[in-house]
Design a protein around this motif. Structure first.
Motif, PDB file in Angstrom:
ATOM      1  N   VAL A 128       0.829  -1.209   0.000  1.00  0.00           N
ATOM      2  CA  VAL A 128       0.000   0.000   0.000  1.00  0.00           C
ATOM      3  C   VAL A 128       0.864   1.260   0.000  1.00  0.00           C
ATOM      4  CG1 VAL A 128      -1.732   1.330   1.258  1.00  0.00           C
ATOM      5  CG2 VAL A 128      -1.874  -1.180   1.215  1.00  0.00           C
ATOM      6  N   GLU A 129       1.839   1.296   0.895  1.00  0.00           N
ATOM      7  CA  GLU A 129       2.644   2.493   1.081  1.00  0.00           C
ATOM      8  C   GLU A 129       3.848   2.523   0.130  1.00  0.00           C
ATOM      9  OE1 GLU A 129       1.653   4.804   2.859  1.00  0.00           O
ATOM     10  OE2 GLU A 129       0.336   3.978   4.416  1.00  0.00           O
ATOM     11  N   ILE A 130       4.417   3.714  -0.031  1.00  0.00           N
ATOM     12  CA  ILE A 130       5.613   3.887  -0.857  1.00  0.00           C
ATOM     13  C   ILE A 130       6.716   2.932  -0.405  1.00  0.00           C
ATOM     14  CG2 ILE A 130       7.496   5.460  -1.465  1.00  0.00           C
ATOM     15  CD1 ILE A 130       5.002   6.222  -2.871  1.00  0.00           C
ATOM     16  N   GLU A 131       6.872   2.808   0.927  1.00  0.00           N
ATOM     17  CA  GLU A 131       7.918   1.937   1.471  1.00  0.00           C
ATOM     18  C   GLU A 131       7.693   0.474   1.077  1.00  0.00           C
ATOM     19  OE1 GLU A 131       7.774   5.666   3.722  1.00  0.00           O
ATOM     20  OE2 GLU A 131       6.235   4.203   3.160  1.00  0.00           O
ATOM     21  N   ASP A 132       6.418   0.073   0.947  1.00  0.00           N
ATOM     22  CA  ASP A 132       6.107  -1.293   0.514  1.00  0.00           C
ATOM     23  C   ASP A 132       6.608  -1.526  -0.915  1.00  0.00           C
ATOM     24  OD1 ASP A 132       4.790  -1.672   2.928  1.00  0.00           O
ATOM     25  OD2 ASP A 132       2.839  -1.108   2.102  1.00  0.00           O
ATOM     26  N   PHE A 133       6.362  -0.544  -1.787  1.00  0.00           N
ATOM     27  CA  PHE A 133       6.765  -0.671  -3.182  1.00  0.00           C
ATOM     28  C   PHE A 133       8.288  -0.641  -3.310  1.00  0.00           C
ATOM     29  CE2 PHE A 133       2.633   1.852  -3.597  1.00  0.00           C
ATOM     30  CZ  PHE A 133       1.864   0.699  -3.588  1.00  0.00           C
ATOM     31  N   GLN A 134       8.944   0.215  -2.507  1.00  0.00           N
ATOM     32  CA  GLN A 134      10.403   0.262  -2.532  1.00  0.00           C
ATOM     33  C   GLN A 134      10.989  -1.063  -2.057  1.00  0.00           C
ATOM     34  OE1 GLN A 134      10.995   3.720  -0.038  1.00  0.00           O
ATOM     35  NE2 GLN A 134      11.214   5.098  -1.802  1.00  0.00           N
ATOM     36  N   ALA A 135      10.371  -1.656  -1.040  1.00  0.00           N
ATOM     37  CA  ALA A 135      10.845  -2.943  -0.526  1.00  0.00           C
ATOM     38  C   ALA A 135      10.719  -4.028  -1.582  1.00  0.00           C
ATOM     39  CB  ALA A 135      10.057  -3.333   0.728  1.00  0.00           C
ATOM     40  N   ILE A 136       9.671  -3.959  -2.392  1.00  0.00           N
ATOM     41  CA  ILE A 136       9.500  -4.929  -3.473  1.00  0.00           C
ATOM     42  C   ILE A 136      10.619  -4.762  -4.500  1.00  0.00           C
ATOM     43  CG2 ILE A 136       8.045  -5.455  -5.483  1.00  0.00           C
ATOM     44  CD1 ILE A 136       5.630  -5.052  -3.596  1.00  0.00           C
ATOM     45  N   GLY A 137      10.997  -3.509  -4.782  1.00  0.00           N
ATOM     46  CA  GLY A 137      12.122  -3.279  -5.676  1.00  0.00           C
ATOM     47  C   GLY A 137      13.397  -3.900  -5.139  1.00  0.00           C
ATOM     48  N   VAL A 138      13.628  -3.749  -3.833  1.00  0.00           N
ATOM     49  CA  VAL A 138      14.804  -4.343  -3.196  1.00  0.00           C
ATOM     50  C   VAL A 138      14.777  -5.864  -3.327  1.00  0.00           C
ATOM     51  CG1 VAL A 138      15.998  -4.718  -0.998  1.00  0.00           C
ATOM     52  CG2 VAL A 138      15.123  -2.447  -1.569  1.00  0.00           C
ATOM     53  N   GLN A 139      13.621  -6.459  -3.061  1.00  0.00           N
ATOM     54  CA  GLN A 139      13.501  -7.920  -3.149  1.00  0.00           C
ATOM     55  C   GLN A 139      13.703  -8.412  -4.582  1.00  0.00           C
ATOM     56  OE1 GLN A 139      10.212  -9.703  -0.564  1.00  0.00           O
ATOM     57  NE2 GLN A 139       9.738  -7.528  -0.402  1.00  0.00           N
ATOM     58  N   CYS A 140      13.213  -7.643  -5.548  1.00  0.00           N
ATOM     59  CA  CYS A 140      13.414  -8.028  -6.951  1.00  0.00           C
ATOM     60  C   CYS A 140      14.895  -8.013  -7.298  1.00  0.00           C
ATOM     61  CB  CYS A 140      12.634  -7.097  -7.878  1.00  0.00           C
ATOM     62  SG  CYS A 140      10.856  -7.413  -7.915  1.00  0.00           S
ATOM     63  N   ILE A 143      16.483 -11.085  -5.875  1.00  0.00           N
ATOM     64  CA  ILE A 143      16.159 -12.266  -6.675  1.00  0.00           C
ATOM     65  C   ILE A 143      17.041 -12.319  -7.917  1.00  0.00           C
ATOM     66  CG2 ILE A 143      14.392 -13.285  -8.176  1.00  0.00           C
ATOM     67  CD1 ILE A 143      12.325 -12.435  -6.088  1.00  0.00           C
ATOM     68  N   LEU A 144      17.259 -11.181  -8.548  1.00  0.00           N
ATOM     69  CA  LEU A 144      18.098 -11.152  -9.746  1.00  0.00           C
ATOM     70  C   LEU A 144      19.547 -11.504  -9.409  1.00  0.00           C
ATOM     71  CD1 LEU A 144      16.639  -8.011 -11.542  1.00  0.00           C
ATOM     72  CD2 LEU A 144      16.162 -10.422 -12.020  1.00  0.00           C
ATOM     73  N   ILE A 145      20.037 -11.020  -8.271  1.00  0.00           N
ATOM     74  CA  ILE A 145      21.386 -11.395  -7.836  1.00  0.00           C
ATOM     75  C   ILE A 145      21.453 -12.901  -7.592  1.00  0.00           C
ATOM     76  CG2 ILE A 145      23.062 -11.181  -5.957  1.00  0.00           C
ATOM     77  CD1 ILE A 145      22.182  -8.245  -5.700  1.00  0.00           C
ATOM     78  N   CYS A 204      15.899  -1.231  -9.786  1.00  0.00           N
ATOM     79  CA  CYS A 204      16.643  -0.191  -9.073  1.00  0.00           C
ATOM     80  C   CYS A 204      15.827   1.095  -8.995  1.00  0.00           C
ATOM     81  CB  CYS A 204      17.974   0.078  -9.781  1.00  0.00           C
ATOM     82  SG  CYS A 204      19.149  -1.296  -9.670  1.00  0.00           S
ATOM     83  N   LYS A 205      15.115   1.413 -10.070  1.00  0.00           N
ATOM     84  CA  LYS A 205      14.285   2.623 -10.098  1.00  0.00           C
ATOM     85  C   LYS A 205      13.179   2.536  -9.044  1.00  0.00           C
ATOM     86  CE  LYS A 205      11.164   5.222 -13.141  1.00  0.00           C
ATOM     87  NZ  LYS A 205      11.780   6.556 -12.956  1.00  0.00           N
ATOM     88  N   ILE A 206      12.511   1.373  -8.957  1.00  0.00           N
ATOM     89  CA  ILE A 206      11.442   1.200  -7.968  1.00  0.00           C
ATOM     90  C   ILE A 206      12.003   1.315  -6.553  1.00  0.00           C
ATOM     91  CG2 ILE A 206       9.729  -0.417  -7.048  1.00  0.00           C
ATOM     92  CD1 ILE A 206       9.014   0.744  -9.768  1.00  0.00           C
ATOM     93  N   THR A 207      13.202   0.777  -6.349  1.00  0.00           N
ATOM     94  CA  THR A 207      13.826   0.800  -5.023  1.00  0.00           C
ATOM     95  C   THR A 207      14.008   2.215  -4.501  1.00  0.00           C
ATOM     96  OG1 THR A 207      15.008  -1.271  -5.458  1.00  0.00           O
ATOM     97  CG2 THR A 207      15.888   0.133  -3.725  1.00  0.00           C
ATOM     98  N   HIS A 208      14.353   3.146  -5.387  1.00  0.00           N
ATOM     99  CA  HIS A 208      14.679   4.506  -4.954  1.00  0.00           C
ATOM    100  C   HIS A 208      13.586   5.534  -5.253  1.00  0.00           C
ATOM    101  CE1 HIS A 208      18.689   3.106  -4.060  1.00  0.00           C
ATOM    102  NE2 HIS A 208      18.826   2.628  -5.281  1.00  0.00           N
ATOM    103  N   SER A 209      12.518   5.106  -5.910  1.00  0.00           N
ATOM    104  CA  SER A 209      11.490   6.053  -6.314  1.00  0.00           C
ATOM    105  C   SER A 209      10.559   6.408  -5.150  1.00  0.00           C
ATOM    106  CB  SER A 209      10.663   5.476  -7.465  1.00  0.00           C
ATOM    107  OG  SER A 209       9.579   6.328  -7.777  1.00  0.00           O
ATOM    108  N   SER A 210      10.240   7.688  -5.040  1.00  0.00           N
ATOM    109  CA  SER A 210       9.273   8.128  -4.036  1.00  0.00           C
ATOM    110  C   SER A 210       7.900   8.350  -4.653  1.00  0.00           C
ATOM    111  CB  SER A 210       9.752   9.427  -3.379  1.00  0.00           C
ATOM    112  OG  SER A 210       9.926  10.444  -4.354  1.00  0.00           O
ATOM    113  N   ASN A 211       7.775   8.013  -5.944  1.00  0.00           N
ATOM    114  CA  ASN A 211       6.511   8.208  -6.656  1.00  0.00           C
ATOM    115  C   ASN A 211       5.879   6.898  -7.123  1.00  0.00           C
ATOM    116  OD1 ASN A 211       6.675  11.058  -6.531  1.00  0.00           O
ATOM    117  ND2 ASN A 211       8.110  11.055  -8.248  1.00  0.00           N
TER     118      ASN A 211
END
Length: 294
Positions: A128-140, A143-145, A204-211
């Motif tokens: 729901v929150e921006i932090e949730d979406f950023q965390a998903i970017g981190v997890q992605c 997974i790629l690593i 990487c973009k999702i990880t750092h994006s505030s939008n």
């Protein structure tokens, strides 16, 4: 909701931009109404962040997708967007395993990768929150690593310098060069490399994006899951001794193994294949050893 104007679409893309890009052109590429909903796909060009598809329409949330990453046509991005909307409206009986299997067409996935894919496929349903979406970017990215570590082994670098443990893009590049070598695989190798780099950059973009919103994060999960499926397919293709074989008479690929010759080391030296179309037998002799057939 009526179709958006050029100004609204342009403002949306610029608002979503992490680097504050400017839209240099935007035009409706295609309009759809085959599901009883009017939907328009826009072709948008920016000054610093490339080209994007923007999908919007009557009762359809607006979202954007990078053209360079995965979506090659207005038809394809429309189909993906409507499928995503349908999943959002689906019942609460959503099963992450089924989502992963659908995206990867049921290919075999390494257990450690499948477990992590299930985690992000579950997370996106509750984000729901921006932090949730950023965390998903981190997890992605993680997974790629893990994917890079899973498919790569040191011999792939030959006499080149070994990549660092977390250098996914370099490990992926060496894997593709090793498994898809030769001019016949040139286009295939080039396309997958572009998708690989774009998926990493998008995570990487999702990880750092505030939008970021649910739609960008969901796109990231889908791209990541798709890429795992692509690499697992390549790995399985390399280990499949008859993937490239066809009948020497009718050229059909409907072949079944009727006999195999194992050497003293337990590796396959020769196969006898029977064509299910014309009944002709084909003998395949391997110059390099092939692991025993399961």
């Amino acid at each position: 909701m009526a179709n958006r104007t050029l100004e609204e679409v342009s403002k949306y893309v610029e608002w979503q931009s992490q680097n504050k890009c400017k839209v240099v052109s935007a035009k409706p590429e295609h309009e759809f109404n085959d599901l009883g909903v009017e939907v328009r796909v826009w072709n948008v060009k920016t000054d610093t962040e490339g080209a994007w598809w923007v999908v919007e329409g009557d009762s359809v949330p607006m979202n954007l997708y990078p053209q360079e990453a995965y979506y090659f046509s207005a038809d394809e991005v429309y189909s993906f967007h409507m499928g995503l909307m349908d999943r959002m409206n689906a019942s609460s009986e959503y099963k992450p395993e089924e989502f992963i299997e659908a995206i990867t067409l049921g290919c075999d996935i390494a257990p450690q990768l499948f477990r992590k894919l299930k985690i992000i496929a579950s997370s996106i349903d509750t984000a729901v929150e921006i932090e949730d979406f950023q965390a998903i970017g981190v997890q992605c990215r993680e997974i790629l690593i893990e994917l890079g570590n899973s498919v790569y082994f040191e011999e792939m670098a030959s006499d080149k310098e070994q990549p660092q443990a977390s250098n996914f893009k370099k490990k992926a590049e060496l894997f593709l060069q090793f498994c898809l070598d030769g001019s016949d695989n040139g286009d295939y190798r080039s396309i997958i490399k572009k998708v690989t780099e774009a998926t990493w950059d998008y995570a990487c973009k999702i990880t750092h994006s505030s939008n970021s919103t649910f739609y960008e994060a969901s796109t990231c999960v889908t791209l990541c899951t798709s890429l795992v499926g692509i690499y697992e397919n390549i790995r399985q293709k390399v280990s499949d001794p008859i993937a490239q074989c066809k009948c020497r008479v009718c050229k059909s690929k409907k072949l079944k193994i009727i006999n195999d010759d194992l050497g003293e080391d337990g590796y396959v030296k020769k196969l006898i294949l029977k064509c299910e179309e014309c009944g002709e037998n084909t003998e395949i002799v391997f110059e390099e050893v092939v692991p025993p057939l399961e």
